[in-house]
Design an enzyme around this catalytic site. Structure first.
Site, PDB file in Angstrom:
ATOM      1  CG  HIS A  48     -12.668  -3.648   8.603  1.00 34.84           C
ATOM      2  ND1 HIS A  48     -12.747  -2.314   8.309  1.00 34.84           N
ATOM      3  CD2 HIS A  48     -12.476  -3.719   9.946  1.00 34.84           C
ATOM      4  CE1 HIS A  48     -12.592  -1.607   9.408  1.00 34.84           C
ATOM      5  NE2 HIS A  48     -12.433  -2.433  10.426  1.00 34.84           N
ATOM      6  CE  LYS A  84      -4.102  -2.026   1.991  1.00 29.72           C
ATOM      7  NZ  LYS A  84      -5.210  -1.878   2.945  1.00 29.72           N
ATOM      8  NE  ARG A 118      -7.977 -10.331  -4.886  1.00 27.67           N
ATOM      9  CZ  ARG A 118      -9.063  -9.705  -4.471  1.00 27.67           C
ATOM     10  NH1 ARG A 118     -10.142  -9.675  -5.220  1.00 27.67           N
ATOM     11  NH2 ARG A 118      -9.097  -9.081  -3.301  1.00 27.67           N
TER      12      ARG A 118
END
Lengths: 164, 507, 507, 164
Positions: free
Chosen positions: C235, C116, C292
């Site tokens: 989440h 990230k 993906r």
């Protein structure tokens, strides 16, 4: 266990044994690496070597068909050492039973008891949904017995007549 | 909007309409005959009323009983589905009298389009092309000979009240005319109680293409594109697609505008379909109008993105069409297979009975509208349509690919179905090339032995599987289920047989 | 085009990819762990290879074994699905080494987007908006305090290698910073073997909206519209829709162009997804890229009319994208529900076990991508995602109506599922009004007792049914099926437990 | 046959009799016009008057739930004259069995044999898919017996412990 299996008219000799959930298999005397799982009743997941097949078993009255992928095969199995033997092979000897191919109503008897009928000749007529279907004799012979009356409701597989 | 809708039908179409009701927050009332208590449409409804014996004339075709249920249940509208009372003007009138909204056209519009000869007269006035011939019933053999000579052989004799190929004769020469006329008349009399027969030019190897229209009650009529319905067996549609591989945007516009003209000429409202014959030069001719929802409406839904049953209900509730012609766009390609309980080993004779196993396809691009379930006994009394499998794709090739894949997943045990027939159609090179006409399927079926040569490996797998099923015995067999569900009648009561209803001629 | 594709996955996504292969005439090779022999993907494949014990590390995550099967079977490509090896750059490299095409981006593109912090650095250069904060791992508490003071509390601590909410902490004030940083670091270390943690401004009540892109190997990149993924529990995405109710065409264009820029900055190829946080003023911030196919790709497929897996395969085979940006049009609305084996009575704890009865919805606008079947034993070893139910409609209201209807038809017996949870979501007025953010579901679940008051009649029906089931006894019960199928292991072998794999963190 | 039925905590007294496939039914002493068809195992098509319901029966371990249309009810049935009696009602007397809510592995015993536990207190922990679940005591009492060891694999419905 040894079976004579006919698939779309092609004959196989099949040797099958099972122990501990593992199958050993010989087909026409060739050893076959087999792994079979019954996913649901009438649905087999087969591995032959590493090839995978889903085989579904269609049982309607006396008809047996197997679906392998997109192909539908007619099948006959004879187990020489078992009473579960089934065969409609072209054995012209002995009496032959004519069965109803589906639920329906007997609307007409074409060949009464005692009369002779040619191979492929109609013996009686069964109707469903206003469509009529001739039940034919598999062999030349004499209609030995008619087990149903005109107007009778019958189920798939019911024996309708015997040709001797 | 309506609060409660009665569905005057059974089978997959009753389920499809019940679903639309629930999606719109409307309660659904089912009716059922004695043999249909365990049917899927009864399971899915909010209320269910028995309406009599299996014979359709005494239940699903019995106007009085159905109106009675509508009143008792407090339904504010009736959806007739297709078949049964869907094109019955008397029923539409009875609904008006009972103060219940009929979800479909008015009785007057139905009557205007119900007779083929009267519809032809109307088309003549509206300037819509139809097959050369006459627009009135034949009065004599002499007249028939005169007209046939004028339009040229071959000609077609057709029953004015016709449908499903009954009372229809192809006549190649003058010598055949008399006997064909006699037999067409007597068949029409027997089938429809009306021996009116007319004559038109025979179109050789035509395609059958139809145009879907929608009309609200405020004067707006739109067309939603065509459906290719040439794949027929014995004059019954088997597989339909949208769009037609031979219709281009310009031809679609001309056919659509002709269809709208037809509908407007009869002050038509709600959903309807105009059927055309298309010759090899792509000339199209008005054939007839079906004043109801078609069996094959899903292909139009997938390609337009609309829900025709929702729209039928909205139109009947007095709403305006929520779009205009310019908003309607066809996207992708859809193909429908009609899954019937039919025996492919026995000339597609009906195959009712208990469904012992059901493997249903799903996944991308697959829609399944079904009236069956595992454990259900398919009754002997009605049309053997079990379900419709519809494949959608970005293009025709993908739609065929997805549908072929889904057909391989589809399996119905305990009865026979025509599923293998569709695999054969979809694998046919001429079908892939979209080279077909209304005679295609009958020709395909007559080519008896052209089954794809099974490969030796899969045939050996079948042999091994057959042995395993034998070895496992009853434990591996779906048909000997222990639980005796009520959906499966072990043996249909004999009385059903006395009253077996005629297979509905649907198109 | 490829002749044979190996699918390095299991469950519904393996089935979905196998279907795509078959639709395109490509043979499909399955791999399976010991507990998956009876799984649906093995039934549907053309070849199937065992790859070891239940533990994913020894089977589905074992690069060597999978490459070995690819060689043995002669597969010319590998589709990784989602989860497992799908974002593993080493695996993509191993495919290159083995001469097998990896259906996805290059290892370099994966690595560029995999961390990230590195992805944030790249966005900074490309000028794509991201949440204020730093683009490098924190070096010290002092640095964290300095940055937090600059961007303002509340702030979010996040693991650079993160996913599934692990190593993530919301920090409201300076006092909390030290303990949060310590615990985030140690959780990140445990979960990902990497304790790198960075800091960014916490967006309050954000929406989570992502953009699907496709890029071919000839330099063409397009965006296919967004997905609204704000409905999350702990989440984890639970329900997704396309389009987002808050994105208008102009915002879609800006987000789409930003997404294309992100992809191009990494020379990205094949299908990918750029996730954005959207604040209450509709500002959007780059969050991360998923390199993906996403679990929720079907909603995009229904609204664009495209098949993403077909397109992934075509792109990997070297074909050019068959359309350009202007050809892509969103039509209608689609919503996906992730059906999990979870116990709603017990805080959505996983509920593996034997499926004794399965009633599957179908009909208009309903797509079902499933990996389960009646009689199958849901293994305890993997993610409990059983199936995805996707509803399509002309508009959002119709999509909700159809999905609600289909959820009422869906029933899984023998185990517990979260189906009832979706009924609750779809009935919620704020969901209908599309007023939600990523905290919506947790708030909905905390409002414990707001179940829709059951009406007395349906409750009485339940009481009567309970009595009837008791009276009918075992005959009426699905769970005592006589036929002992192999799909149903009566008791999972104890060894499974030793090696139970971590539930995959998928988004 | 008389049943005490509890649906989402609401109690009903149900009288059911069947002859010739026809049911007669009284609910809380009110006569109910009932027509029931078992479409599949665990799936009932009910008509109560002319209202139609599809009711599905969800059985997981000892939990019984009924789905009526879109609503899921928890159900308990007690048949006073039958051994098929089942109840988890708040009867605090006598020993109570704690069962595994789903297949899993026992990872920890929280309250060993002989120790006391409060109502709602954890007795042991079962894990599946790396998620852990406390099995709690339904009543205040003494843990009389723990039937499983730490590390044991258990199936849904297995008795894990008894609280007296």
């Amino acid at each position: 266990m040894i079976y004579d299996v006919s698939i779309d008219g092609h004959s196989y000799r099949l040797e099958l044994n099972r122990s501990d959930g593992q199958w050993t298999c010989r087909l026409d005397n060739q050893s076959v690496e087999l792994d079979a799982v019954l996913a649901r009743p009438d649905v087999l997941s087969l591995r032959i070597g590493n090839k995978a097949y889903e085989v579904k078993c269609e049982r309607v009255a006396d008809d047996l068909h197997l679906w392998v992928g997109s192909v539908r095969y007619s099948a006959e199995v004879r187990d020489p050492r078992s009473l579960r033997s089934r065969s409609r092979s072209a054995d012209d000897h002995g009496p032959r039973k004519l069965t109803a191919p589906m639920p329906g109503k007997v609307v007409r008897i074409l060949t009464p008891e005692g009369q002779s009928v040619a191979a492929g000749g109609g013996v009686l007529v069964v109707e469903a949904m206003k469509m009529q279907n001739e039940v034919k004799s598999p062999k030349h012979g004499i209609v030995q017995k008619i087990m149903v009356k005109e107007g009778a409701a019958v189920n798939a597989g019911d024996v309708l007549a015997v040709v001797e | 909007m309506f609060k409660k809708i009665l569905i005057a039908n059974r089978g997959e179409i009753a389920v499809r309409v019940i679903r639309a009701c629930h999606e719109m927050g409307i309660a659904a009332v089912a009716v059922y005959s004695e043999v249909d208590r365990a049917s899927l449409h009864v399971r899915k409804a909010d209320e269910a009323y028995p309406i009599g014996p299996a014979a359709a004339a005494q239940s699903y075709l019995n106007i009085e009983k159905i109106i009675d249920v509508a009143k008792k249940s407090g339904a504010d509208a009736i959806h007739p589905g297709y078949g049964f009372l869907s094109e019955n003007a008397k029923f539409a009138l009875a609904c008006v009298d009972a103060g219940v909204k009929f979800i479909g056209p008015t009785a007057a519009a139905m009557e205007a389009m119900g007779s083929k000869t009267r519809a032809r007269q109307r088309m003549e006035k509206a300037g819509v092309p139809f097959v050369p011939g006459i627009s009135k019933g034949l009065e004599s053999l002499a007249q028939a000979e005169e007209v046939a000579a004028r339009i040229g052989y071959p000609v077609m004799l057709k029953a004015a009240a016709g449908g499903g190929g009954k009372g229809m004769r192809l006549v190649e020469s003058r010598e055949q005319l008399k006997s064909s006329l006699d037999s067409a008349r007597s068949e029409a009399q027997r089938a429809f109680g009306d021996d009116e027969v007319y004559i038109e030019k025979a179109i050789i190897n035509p395609r059958h293409i139809e145009m879907q229209i929608l009309a609200d009650e405020h004067g707006h009529t739109v067309y939603l594109g065509e459906r290719e319905c040439s794949l027929q067996r014995r004059h019954q549609k088997v597989l339909e697609e949208c769009p037609s591989p031979v219709v281009d945007p310009e031809m679609r516009r001309r056919m659509g505008e002709a269809a709208v003209k037809v509908a407007q000429s009869a002050n038509y409202t709600n959903a309807g379909t105009i059927e055309f014959l298309v010759d090899q030069q792509k000339n199209f001719y008005f054939l007839e109008m079906n004043t109801r929802l078609q069996v094959e409406h899903p292909v139009t839904e997938l390609v337009t993105g609309l829900d025709l049953v929702h729209l039928q209900i909205r139109i009947a509730a007095g709403e305006k069409l929520p779009f205009s012609q310019e908003d309607i766009r066809l996207r992708g390609h859809a193909i429908e297979c009609r899954i019937y309980a039919e025996d492919p080993d026995n000339n597609y004779f009906p195959s009712p009975g208990k469904i012992t196993l059901l493997l249903a396809p799903s996944g991308p691009g697959i829609r399944r509208d079904s009236g069956m379930y595992e454990g259900w006994f398919v009754p002997v009394d009605y049309d053997p349509l079990l379900a419709k499998l519809i494949g959608y794709g970005t293009d025709r090739e993908q739609a065929i690919g997805r549908l072929s894949r889904a057909l391989n997943e589809y399996f119905v045990g305990g009865i026979k179905t025509n599923i293998s027939f569709f695999r054969r159609i979809l694998a046919d090179p001429e079908f892939h090339a979209a080279k077909f006409d209304t005679g295609f399927l009958d020709r395909l079926l007559s080519r008896h032995a052209d089954n794809p040569k099974p490969d030796a490996e899969s045939q050996a797998a079948a042999a091994i599987a057959a042995g395993i099923f034998s070895a496992l015995g009853a434990d591996a067999a779906g048909r000997d289920e222990r639980a005796a569900t009520d959906g499966a009648r072990k043996s249909p009561p004999a009385s059903n047989w006395k009253s077996a209803a005629r297979r509905e001629a649907l198109s």
